[in-house]
Design a protein around this motif. Structure first.
Motif, PDB file in Angstrom:
ATOM      1  N   LYS A  53       0.618  -1.182   0.064  1.00 25.85           N
ATOM      2  CA  LYS A  53       0.024   0.051  -0.022  1.00 25.85           C
ATOM      3  C   LYS A  53       1.013   1.252  -0.050  1.00 25.85           C
ATOM      4  O   LYS A  53       0.778   1.967   0.864  1.00 25.85           O
ATOM      5  N   THR A  54       1.721   1.382  -1.134  1.00 29.78           N
ATOM      6  CA  THR A  54       2.513   2.523  -1.188  1.00 29.78           C
ATOM      7  C   THR A  54       1.671   3.841  -1.175  1.00 29.78           C
ATOM      8  O   THR A  54       0.815   4.015  -1.872  1.00 29.78           O
ATOM      9  N   PRO A  55       2.543   4.849  -0.603  1.00 33.16           N
ATOM     10  CA  PRO A  55       1.570   6.133  -0.458  1.00 33.16           C
ATOM     11  C   PRO A  55       1.890   6.676  -1.830  1.00 33.16           C
ATOM     12  O   PRO A  55       2.630   6.602  -2.765  1.00 33.16           O
ATOM     13  N   HIS A  56       0.533   7.299  -2.125  1.00 38.12           N
ATOM     14  CA  HIS A  56       0.673   8.126  -3.586  1.00 38.12           C
ATOM     15  C   HIS A  56       1.412   9.461  -3.521  1.00 38.12           C
ATOM     16  O   HIS A  56       2.032  10.018  -4.547  1.00 38.12           O
ATOM     17  N   PHE A  57       1.404  10.048  -2.134  1.00 34.59           N
ATOM     18  CA  PHE A  57       2.175  11.347  -1.986  1.00 34.59           C
ATOM     19  C   PHE A  57       3.037  11.168  -0.590  1.00 34.59           C
ATOM     20  O   PHE A  57       2.470  11.031   0.187  1.00 34.59           O
ATOM     21  N   LEU A  58       4.328  11.576  -0.936  1.00 36.37           N
ATOM     22  CA  LEU A  58       5.266  11.442   0.374  1.00 36.37           C
ATOM     23  C   LEU A  58       5.819  13.036   0.495  1.00 36.37           C
ATOM     24  O   LEU A  58       6.524  13.123  -0.557  1.00 36.37           O
ATOM     25  N   GLN A  59       5.699  13.335   1.559  1.00 40.16           N
ATOM     26  CA  GLN A  59       6.579  14.766   1.897  1.00 40.16           C
ATOM     27  C   GLN A  59       7.640  14.296   2.937  1.00 40.16           C
ATOM     28  O   GLN A  59       6.884  14.111   4.326  1.00 40.16           O
ATOM     29  N   MET A  60       8.927  14.302   2.872  1.00 37.09           N
ATOM     30  CA  MET A  60       9.715  13.999   3.835  1.00 37.09           C
ATOM     31  C   MET A  60      10.107  15.417   4.254  1.00 37.09           C
ATOM     32  O   MET A  60      10.193  16.429   3.745  1.00 37.09           O
ATOM     33  N   HIS A  61      10.017  15.450   5.763  1.00 28.91           N
ATOM     34  CA  HIS A  61      10.088  16.739   6.491  1.00 28.91           C
ATOM     35  C   HIS A  61      11.167  16.499   7.708  1.00 28.91           C
ATOM     36  O   HIS A  61      10.918  15.544   8.629  1.00 28.91           O
ATOM     37  N   SER A  62      11.999  17.525   7.829  1.00 26.31           N
ATOM     38  CA  SER A  62      12.813  17.645   9.139  1.00 26.31           C
ATOM     39  C   SER A  62      12.588  19.012   9.851  1.00 26.31           C
ATOM     40  O   SER A  62      12.241  20.000   9.214  1.00 26.31           O
ATOM     41  N   GLY A  63      12.338  18.937  11.125  1.00 26.50           N
ATOM     42  CA  GLY A  63      12.131  20.008  12.182  1.00 26.50           C
ATOM     43  C   GLY A  63      10.779  19.860  12.631  1.00 26.50           C
ATOM     44  O   GLY A  63      10.211  18.824  12.820  1.00 26.50           O
ATOM     45  N   GLN A  64      10.331  21.053  13.190  1.00 25.52           N
ATOM     46  CA  GLN A  64       8.762  21.038  13.718  1.00 25.52           C
ATOM     47  C   GLN A  64       7.709  20.369  13.160  1.00 25.52           C
ATOM     48  O   GLN A  64       7.730  20.715  11.730  1.00 25.52           O
ATOM     49  N   LEU A  65       6.889  19.580  13.702  1.00 23.15           N
ATOM     50  CA  LEU A  65       5.736  19.212  12.841  1.00 23.15           C
ATOM     51  C   LEU A  65       4.424  19.478  13.666  1.00 23.15           C
ATOM     52  O   LEU A  65       4.180  19.210  14.960  1.00 23.15           O
ATOM     53  N   ASP A  66       3.473  20.082  12.883  1.00 26.26           N
ATOM     54  CA  ASP A  66       2.160  20.422  13.510  1.00 26.26           C
ATOM     55  C   ASP A  66       1.205  19.292  12.748  1.00 26.26           C
ATOM     56  O   ASP A  66       0.668  19.422  12.104  1.00 26.26           O
ATOM     57  N   LYS A  67       1.063  18.106  13.716  1.00 23.03           N
ATOM     58  CA  LYS A  67       0.278  17.078  13.334  1.00 23.03           C
ATOM     59  C   LYS A  67      -1.254  17.325  13.264  1.00 23.03           C
ATOM     60  O   LYS A  67      -1.753  16.742  12.262  1.00 23.03           O
ATOM     61  N   THR A  68      -1.523  18.100  14.325  1.00 29.14           N
ATOM     62  CA  THR A  68      -3.011  18.654  14.264  1.00 29.14           C
ATOM     63  C   THR A  68      -3.352  19.137  13.038  1.00 29.14           C
ATOM     64  O   THR A  68      -4.441  18.795  12.457  1.00 29.14           O
ATOM     65  N   ARG A  69      -2.575  19.998  12.497  1.00 29.33           N
ATOM     66  CA  ARG A  69      -3.106  20.794  11.244  1.00 29.33           C
ATOM     67  C   ARG A  69      -3.079  19.922  10.159  1.00 29.33           C
ATOM     68  O   ARG A  69      -3.662  20.096   9.229  1.00 29.33           O
ATOM     69  N   LEU A  70      -2.105  18.991  10.107  1.00 35.06           N
ATOM     70  CA  LEU A  70      -1.941  18.135   9.046  1.00 35.06           C
ATOM     71  C   LEU A  70      -3.112  17.233   9.135  1.00 35.06           C
ATOM     72  O   LEU A  70      -3.705  16.845   7.883  1.00 35.06           O
ATOM     73  N   SER A  71      -3.479  16.905   9.963  1.00 39.50           N
ATOM     74  CA  SER A  71      -4.884  15.985  10.133  1.00 39.50           C
ATOM     75  C   SER A  71      -6.025  16.564   9.678  1.00 39.50           C
ATOM     76  O   SER A  71      -6.948  16.027   9.130  1.00 39.50           O
ATOM     77  N   ALA A  72      -6.025  17.924  10.170  1.00 41.79           N
ATOM     78  CA  ALA A  72      -7.443  18.779   9.835  1.00 41.79           C
ATOM     79  C   ALA A  72      -7.169  18.756   8.169  1.00 41.79           C
ATOM     80  O   ALA A  72      -8.420  18.983   7.636  1.00 41.79           O
ATOM     81  N   PHE A  73      -6.042  19.089   7.643  1.00 44.94           N
ATOM     82  CA  PHE A  73      -6.117  19.239   6.165  1.00 44.94           C
ATOM     83  C   PHE A  73      -6.452  18.107   5.511  1.00 44.94           C
ATOM     84  O   PHE A  73      -7.198  18.039   4.331  1.00 44.94           O
ATOM     85  N   ALA A  74      -6.051  16.741   6.120  1.00 45.15           N
ATOM     86  CA  ALA A  74      -6.451  15.354   5.443  1.00 45.15           C
ATOM     87  C   ALA A  74      -8.131  15.357   5.299  1.00 45.15           C
ATOM     88  O   ALA A  74      -8.413  14.722   4.561  1.00 45.15           O
ATOM     89  N   GLU A  75      -8.508  15.702   6.507  1.00 44.66           N
ATOM     90  CA  GLU A  75      -9.916  15.544   6.765  1.00 44.66           C
ATOM     91  C   GLU A  75     -10.670  16.183   5.938  1.00 44.66           C
ATOM     92  O   GLU A  75     -11.992  15.913   5.414  1.00 44.66           O
ATOM     93  N   GLN A  76     -10.328  17.471   5.696  1.00 53.21           N
ATOM     94  CA  GLN A  76     -11.125  18.408   4.876  1.00 53.21           C
ATOM     95  C   GLN A  76     -10.980  18.167   3.317  1.00 53.21           C
ATOM     96  O   GLN A  76     -11.854  18.779   2.486  1.00 53.21           O
ATOM     97  N   ASN A  77      -9.667  17.646   3.087  1.00 59.95           N
ATOM     98  CA  ASN A  77      -9.454  17.351   1.597  1.00 59.95           C
ATOM     99  C   ASN A  77     -10.370  16.103   1.047  1.00 59.95           C
ATOM    100  O   ASN A  77     -10.031  14.925   1.369  1.00 59.95           O
ATOM    101  N   ARG A  78     -11.142  16.183   0.032  1.00 55.23           N
ATOM    102  CA  ARG A  78     -12.006  15.290  -0.461  1.00 55.23           C
ATOM    103  C   ARG A  78     -11.020  14.340  -1.183  1.00 55.23           C
ATOM    104  O   ARG A  78     -11.671  13.371  -1.506  1.00 55.23           O
ATOM    105  N   LYS A  79     -10.093  14.626  -1.541  1.00 62.48           N
ATOM    106  CA  LYS A  79      -9.138  13.790  -2.398  1.00 62.48           C
ATOM    107  C   LYS A  79      -8.583  12.711  -1.721  1.00 62.48           C
ATOM    108  O   LYS A  79      -8.092  11.754  -2.181  1.00 62.48           O
ATOM    109  N   VAL A  80      -8.245  12.870  -0.259  1.00 64.14           N
ATOM    110  CA  VAL A  80      -7.474  12.016   0.521  1.00 64.14           C
ATOM    111  C   VAL A  80      -8.334  10.815   0.968  1.00 64.14           C
ATOM    112  O   VAL A  80      -9.502  11.125   1.537  1.00 64.14           O
TER     113      VAL A  80
END
Length: 772
Positions: A53-80
């Motif tokens: 189940k390979t991801p369709h989109f991968l963003q590699m990130h170093s540094g601070q992470l706001d997981k709450t904001r990412l989760s909100a974006f994923a929930e609101q985006n109908r493509k996800v």
């Protein structure tokens, strides 16, 4: 009746029949192998990426992470469809020790992960999702292949020891071209060693519809979410998994097409030779009233039987060799899941070869319509009208030996006859040289310039660490005072936003520095030289629909700036989406830095790698030759095997084709040979004329084949390479191999075959071949 005729004819011409069958077998084998390998490679990649189940989109990130904001974006985006963030613990290679040997010399970014709970699974060698226990570790399969680890091996990370419980397939990072490798451990063990390295985040999405990937990527950038690292998408994962074995298959496929052509020419040789030998008998049969359709059926039955036997043999041989060629695919990606489809495609390919051969033979047999019964009975051979050599008279020869001159004159007077042999020699030299040139090119250090990497002695990567800019400056100061460093270049990558025509914005990773010191290869245009210029990678240029001379608007230090696209270059690093510029930037944070260096004495590369690795333990230091070996080693090995196999096959083909042609020629020239014998020519002199004919055709064939290899061959190889991410390509030719070794080997094989093929000249009697 047909059976008896075929059996008797085969007994009479065992060597010719066997040779024809071998050519058909070679063509059928290569076509079948190509079909089987293509189906298995594509199927294995699909199977691996589906199971994992390979991801369709991968963003590699170093540094601070706001997981709450990412989760909100994923929930609101109908493509996800699914979303997750995985931790990837980057650990210095020197701290990873397998059976007492550290990975300090590895050019890979090695790190540790736990098993995913939703998708992007790490699989065992049976294709099952791994469940790992405390104290166990699963190692990337690449370290099993190179012998670094085996089941039961001990792995130490800092003060923590693990036992290798097995090996894993990673649909993201399997390929050596992927710069990172994941080791799998349990969550408890991960917590214990977390202090040993720095955490990088893998922000992963699976979409409901893969076709919306481009739009989703734009929306992710527009939302201003985490992006301190490369973006890699599902299509690029497929390319990275396919490139090594894909290049080998491409070479085999090219060879199979050309060998099929040669097989047709071989059949034409043998058929015409048989017709020459049977010329008088054909005339007799036509004279007694046998129809042309009946004659055609007699010959067609024989060649259909030979083609059938050759096809069956070729199919069997493809099954013998497929295991060897599929080993690498099975190791890295597992089974294709389509064995029946692969078998069906292999059989279908062989059947296509067989039917095409039968149709071709039927077409050649139309020559029966042109045979005169009277002429065939009287002369026993076809009477040709020589043309094209009227100006070449023996009395006018002052330079060449008489026999050499007569051989040259015959080639010029019967161009059509020799064109077939010439075509075979051109194709043979083409198949011999192109794979060799491709092999020398991808094994050359300069090949990395087609992949977006500068050609240097040393490469230092500074990433996944704090204060990257300051640490990069510190390394550069040391290099400036190091007398053994001839020159160096510091390149820093920052993320800027580019404005699109529709008003939206995308994140663009731009590499800043002096790009003239260690340049990469540009497919169009040139490197950026002025502050108002920018160069784009081929992937970015395609997505942004730009070409050299077009304008882009970037937000630089908060202000829009119009930049002219100066060139387009190849890049397979960092997801292939990069850019290059030289203007100063102050506001954007440095994502990573790369330092290239050239030594005054290249023999000191190993010691300098060790020295700088000890001085700057936060940098990944590697010699560029070792980088090429570790990154492209599997690809180079695959293409090398295909290149040498092609050369061996072509040598065999040269011998067989030349042997057939010379025998056909001697059979055709029985009357002329008898006449020259009656005029006093010795057998050795007549043989010398045939040697001269072979040499003339060989020289022309090698020259034309070499020219085609370096023009058309380069275009074909470039098309294959570009499908894997390198948009520009030029052969790096080894003159000794391409211009000396290959021609010499071809000359030797053709000369030996000519000697054997003309041995029948001595048995031609004057009385039996000169008729009124």
């Amino acid at each position: 009746m047909y059976y008896r005729i075929i059996r008797n004819d085969i007994r009479k011409s065992k060597a010719t029949t066997l040779t024809t069958m071998l050519f058909v077998a070679a063509a059928a084998m290569l076509v079948s192998l190509s079909a089987i390998l293509i189906v298995n490679l594509t199927g294995a990649i699909d199977n691996l990426m589906t199971q994992a189940k390979t991801p369709h989109f991968l963003q590699m990130h170093s540094g601070q992470l706001d997981k709450t904001r990412l989760s909100a974006f994923a929930e609101q985006n109908r493509k996800v469809e699914e979303f997750q963030v995985l931790d990837f613990l980057n650990v210095e290679n020197a701290q990873i020790v397998i059976d007492g040997q550290s990975l300090a010399d590895s050019v890979q970014d090695n790190g540790f992960s736990t098993q995913s709970g939703a998708f992007d699974y790490l699989l065992d060698l049976d294709g099952k999702v791994i469940t790992v226990q405390d104290g166990e570790i699963y190692v990337p399969v690449t370290y099993m292949k190179d012998g670094s680890a085996k089941a039961g091996s001990s792995v130490r990370v800092g003060d923590k020891s693990f036992s290798v419980a097995g090996f894993l397939r990673d649909s993201q990072m399997n390929s050596l071209l992927a710069s990172s490798k994941r080791f799998l451990i349990s969550p408890g063990d991960y917590a214990e060693i977390q202090h040993s390295g720095s955490t990088e985040y893998l922000i992963e999405f699976r979409l409901k519809d893969l076709s919306t990937l481009g739009a989703f990527e734009t929306e992710y950038t527009a939302a201003g979410l985490e992006g301190n690292g490369p973006v890699i998408t599902y299509p690029l994962f497929r390319v990275l998994n396919a490139i090594s074995d894909g290049l080998m298959i491409a070479v085999i496929l090219m060879a199979s097409v050309l060998v099929v052509i040669i097989a047709f020419l071989c059949i034409r040789f043998t058929l015409l030779a048989t017709m020459e030998s049977d010329y008088r008998e054909i005339g007799v049969m036509k004279a007694i009233g046998l129809r042309v359709s009946d004659l055609k059926r007699l010959y067609l039955a024989k060649y259909a039987a030979v083609a059938a036997l050759g096809s069956i043999l070729g199919l069997a041989l493809s099954f013998v060799f497929k295991g060897l060629l599929l080993d690498n695919i099975r190791l890295y990606m597992g089974e294709s899941g389509n064995p029946a489809l692969a078998l069906a495609c292999g059989i279908l390919g062989v059947l296509l070869v067989f039917l095409t051969i039968v149709a071709y033979v039927n077409r050649v047999l139309k020559r029966f319509h042109w045979i005169s019964a009277v002429e065939a009975i009287r002369f026993g051979t076809a009477q040709e009208k020589p043309a094209g050599s009227g100006r070449l008279t023996l009395s006018g020869n002052r330079l060449l030996n008489t026999n050499v001159y007569l051989g040259l004159k015959d080639v010029l007077s019967r161009k059509g006859l020799y064109a077939t042999m010439l075509a075979v020699l051109v194709i043979s030299s083409f198949i011999m040289i192109v794979p060799q040139n491709l092999y020398t090119t991808i094994s050359s250090p300069s090949f990395i310039t087609y992949m977006g990497i500068g050609d240097s002695d040393l490469r230092l990567d500074i990433q996944q660490t704090g204060n990257i800019e300051e640490k990069t400056t510190a390394i550069a100061r040391v290099m400036e005072s190091d007398v053994m460093i001839f020159r160096h270049a510091v390149l820093t990558t920052r993320a800027l936003k580019v404005k699109l025509d529709d008003g939206t914005e995308e994140r663009l990773k731009v590499e800043f520095g002096d790009h003239s010191i260690f340049p990469v290869a540009y497919s169009e245009g040139r490197r950026p030289e002025a502050a108002n210029e920018i160069a784009l990678s081929a992937v970015n240029a395609k997505e942004l629909r730009t070409k050299p001379g077009d304008s882009l608007t970037l937000l630089v230090d908060g202000e829009p700036r119009a930049l002219a696209v100066s060139g387009i270059y190849s890049d397979v690093t960092n997801g292939g989406k990069t850019a290059k510029a030289v203007f100063p930037v102050n506001s954007a944070e440095v994502m990573w830095s790369v330092i290239y260096a050239e030594l005054a004495d290249s023999s000191l590369v190993s010691s300098k790698v060790t020295e700088y690795a000890e001085l700057f333990n936060y940098a990944k230091v590697s010699g560029i030759d070792e980088y090429v070996t570790q990154t492209f080693g599997s690809t180079i090995s695959s293409v090398g095997k295909a290149a040498w196999a092609s050369m061996a096959l072509m040598l065999l083909i040269n011998v067989l084709i030349t042997l057939l042609f010379m025998r056909m020629l001697v059979a055709k020239d029985r009357y002329s040979i008898a006449v020259m014998k009656s005029l006093g020519f010795r057998n050795s002199e007549l043989t010398a004329q045939y040697y001269a004919r072979s040499v003339v055709v060989l020289i022309i064939g090698v020259v034309l084949g070499t020219l085609l290899a370096n023009t058309l061959g380069q275009l074909l190889a470039g098309a294959v390479i570009s499908s894997f991410g390198a948009s520009s390509f030029k052969f790096v030719v080894d003159p000794l191999s391409a211009y000396v070794l290959c021609p010499l080997i071809m000359t030797g094989s053709v000369f030996i075959a000519t000697i054997i093929g003309t041995s029948g000249i001595g048995r031609i009697q004057i009385s039996g071949n000169i008729k009124e």
